[in-house]
Design an enzyme around this catalytic site. Structure first.
Site, mmCIF file in Angstrom:
data_model
loop_
_atom_site.group_PDB
_atom_site.id
_atom_site.type_symbol
_atom_site.label_atom_id
_atom_site.label_comp_id
_atom_site.label_asym_id
_atom_site.label_seq_id
_atom_site.Cartn_x
_atom_site.Cartn_y
_atom_site.Cartn_z
ATOM 1 N N ASN A 1 2.156 -11.057 -79.889
ATOM 2 C CA ASN A 1 1.408 -10.258 -78.633
ATOM 3 C C ASN A 1 0.616 -11.325 -78.031
ATOM 4 O O ASN A 1 -0.136 -12.392 -78.704
ATOM 5 C CB ASN A 1 0.767 -9.308 -79.205
ATOM 6 C CG ASN A 1 0.279 -8.343 -78.169
ATOM 7 O OD1 ASN A 1 0.896 -7.905 -77.192
ATOM 8 N ND2 ASN A 1 -0.978 -7.822 -78.331
ATOM 9 N N GLY B 1 5.258 -7.514 -65.613
ATOM 10 C CA GLY B 1 5.950 -8.588 -66.281
ATOM 11 C C GLY B 1 5.669 -9.784 -65.836
ATOM 12 O O GLY B 1 6.422 -10.733 -65.726
ATOM 13 N N SER B 2 4.201 -10.213 -65.519
ATOM 14 C CA SER B 2 4.004 -11.701 -65.045
ATOM 15 C C SER B 2 4.267 -12.481 -66.223
ATOM 16 O O SER B 2 4.759 -13.619 -66.141
ATOM 17 C CB SER B 2 2.608 -11.875 -64.236
ATOM 18 O OG SER B 2 1.666 -11.277 -65.213
ATOM 19 N N ASN B 3 3.697 -11.831 -67.129
ATOM 20 C CA ASN B 3 4.155 -12.895 -68.731
ATOM 21 C C ASN B 3 5.437 -13.000 -69.037
ATOM 22 O O ASN B 3 5.701 -14.100 -69.472
ATOM 23 C CB ASN B 3 3.269 -12.360 -69.787
ATOM 24 C CG ASN B 3 1.863 -12.590 -69.595
ATOM 25 O OD1 ASN B 3 1.419 -13.786 -69.951
ATOM 26 N ND2 ASN B 3 1.106 -11.619 -69.094
ATOM 27 N N HIS C 1 -3.125 -10.782 -75.791
ATOM 28 C CA HIS C 1 -4.018 -9.944 -75.521
ATOM 29 C C HIS C 1 -5.481 -10.442 -74.552
ATOM 30 O O HIS C 1 -5.545 -11.665 -74.793
ATOM 31 C CB HIS C 1 -4.804 -9.285 -76.840
ATOM 32 C CG HIS C 1 -5.715 -8.237 -76.677
ATOM 33 N ND1 HIS C 1 -5.249 -6.970 -76.397
ATOM 34 C CD2 HIS C 1 -7.114 -8.484 -76.607
ATOM 35 C CE1 HIS C 1 -6.301 -6.267 -76.260
ATOM 36 N NE2 HIS C 1 -7.530 -6.834 -76.207
ATOM 37 N N MET D 1 2.896 -1.287 -73.671
ATOM 38 C CA MET D 1 1.816 -0.249 -73.922
ATOM 39 C C MET D 1 1.898 0.580 -74.944
ATOM 40 O O MET D 1 2.019 1.899 -74.871
ATOM 41 C CB MET D 1 1.214 0.078 -72.654
ATOM 42 C CG MET D 1 1.086 -0.792 -71.473
ATOM 43 S SD MET D 1 -0.381 -1.761 -72.023
ATOM 44 C CE MET D 1 -1.667 -0.593 -71.728
ATOM 45 N N ARG D 2 2.402 0.342 -75.920
ATOM 46 C CA ARG D 2 3.034 1.133 -77.178
ATOM 47 C C ARG D 2 2.461 0.792 -78.423
ATOM 48 O O ARG D 2 2.528 -0.460 -78.661
ATOM 49 C CB ARG D 2 4.251 1.523 -77.448
ATOM 50 C CG ARG D 2 5.128 1.880 -76.042
ATOM 51 C CD ARG D 2 4.834 3.478 -75.965
ATOM 52 N NE ARG D 2 5.486 3.941 -74.744
ATOM 53 C CZ ARG D 2 5.327 5.428 -74.207
ATOM 54 N NH1 ARG D 2 5.041 6.180 -74.955
ATOM 55 N NH2 ARG D 2 6.005 5.548 -73.067
HETATM 56 C C1 GRF Z 1 -1.648 -8.881 -69.775
HETATM 57 O O1 GRF Z 1 -2.878 -9.054 -69.406
HETATM 58 C C2 GRF Z 1 -1.255 -9.064 -71.279
HETATM 59 O O2 GRF Z 1 -2.419 -10.021 -71.717
HETATM 60 C C3 GRF Z 1 -1.529 -7.558 -71.844
HETATM 61 O O3 GRF Z 1 -1.110 -6.999 -70.595
HETATM 62 C C4 GRF Z 1 -0.928 -7.652 -69.540
HETATM 63 C C5 GRF Z 1 0.511 -7.628 -69.072
HETATM 64 O O4 GRF Z 1 0.388 -8.196 -67.646
HETATM 65 N N1 GRF Z 1 -1.228 -7.306 -72.994
HETATM 66 P P1 GRF Z 1 1.790 -8.481 -67.087
HETATM 67 O O5 GRF Z 1 2.923 -7.224 -66.911
HETATM 68 O O6 GRF Z 1 2.588 -9.658 -68.122
HETATM 69 O O7 GRF Z 1 1.868 -8.960 -65.767
#
Ligand code: GRF
Length: 199
Positions: free
Chosen positions: A104, A12-14, A106, A87-88
């Site tokens: 999204n 969940g860092s993003n 990536h 992740m789905r």
């Molecule tokens: C990130 O690298 C994003 O690009 C990918 O999954 C990862 C998620 O990281 N789709 P986080 O859970 O947001 O830390």
């Protein structure tokens, strides 16, 4: 004011970068939906005061899980839905339902290395540039129209861990930028009740 909804499976860092970036604006992260009980994103949501909903896929079909997600999203009325490590693979039906609102992030320079484990794969492929892609979601896997890419030249001596760190820094810097830009745009329609979703 516009609502952002975030779907995540992992650390969940993003999610956190997006939520912190929206906090001083008129917009807000209205909710987190996560599909893995132990998702760190849920802990971050609690810490940031963002409501969250655990919607598991196990023990039921993807369509059933997605119907539950759609029910929740309809209540959240998001102008934008950011996938952040979710992740789905979403069904064409779900993508059509939320078309134009789904984006999204990536961790590779698409179209290179779609799918999982992309940082390691781009690192091991010896790509001369490493980076990220933020894109709209279509019915394929990491194939939607690209909104933004950012990259850096790969140094010979860089380790995989250093490359990962740098890629995540790019994510946390640029995903909020794109989300804020899209939220500010007027042409994304507000959610309308959609007939036939559960038919
Ligand atoms: C990130 O690298 C994003 O690009 C990918 O999954 C990862 C998620 O990281 N789709 P986080 O859970 O947001 O830390």
């Amino acid at each position: 004011m516009a609502n952002l909804a975030i779907l995540a499976s992992g650390g969940g860092s993003n999610f956190e970068a997006l939520t912190r970036a929206l906090a001083p604006t008129e917009h807000q992260t209205a909710g987190l939906i996560y599909d893995r009980k132990k998702a760190g994103a849920a802990v971050r949501a609690a810490g940031l005061g963002v409501p969250s909903w655990y919607i598991p896929y196990s023990g039921r079909s993807r369509e059933e899980a997605e119907a539950a997600i759609t029910d929740r999203l309809e209540k959240l009325s998001p102008r934008l839905i950011a996938l952040a490590g979710f992740m789905r693979i979403l069904s064409p039906r779900f993508v059509r339902r939320w078309q134009d609102r789904l984006i999204n992030i990536h961790p590779s320079l698409l179209p290179r290395h779609p799918g999982t484990d992309s940082i390691r794969r781009s690192y091991e492929a010896g790509d001369k540039r490493l980076g990220i892609t933020i894109h709209r979601v279509d019915e394929g896997v990491d194939t939607g129209p690209i909104l933004l890419q950012q990259s850096f030249p790969r140094r010979e001596a860089v380790s995989l861990e250093e490359a990962e760190k740098r890629i995540h820094q790019l994510e946390h810097r640029w995903y909020p930028e794109v989300v804020l830009r899209l939220l500010a745009e007027q042409e994304i329609p507000s959610p309308e009740p959609h007939q036939g979703v559960h038919s």
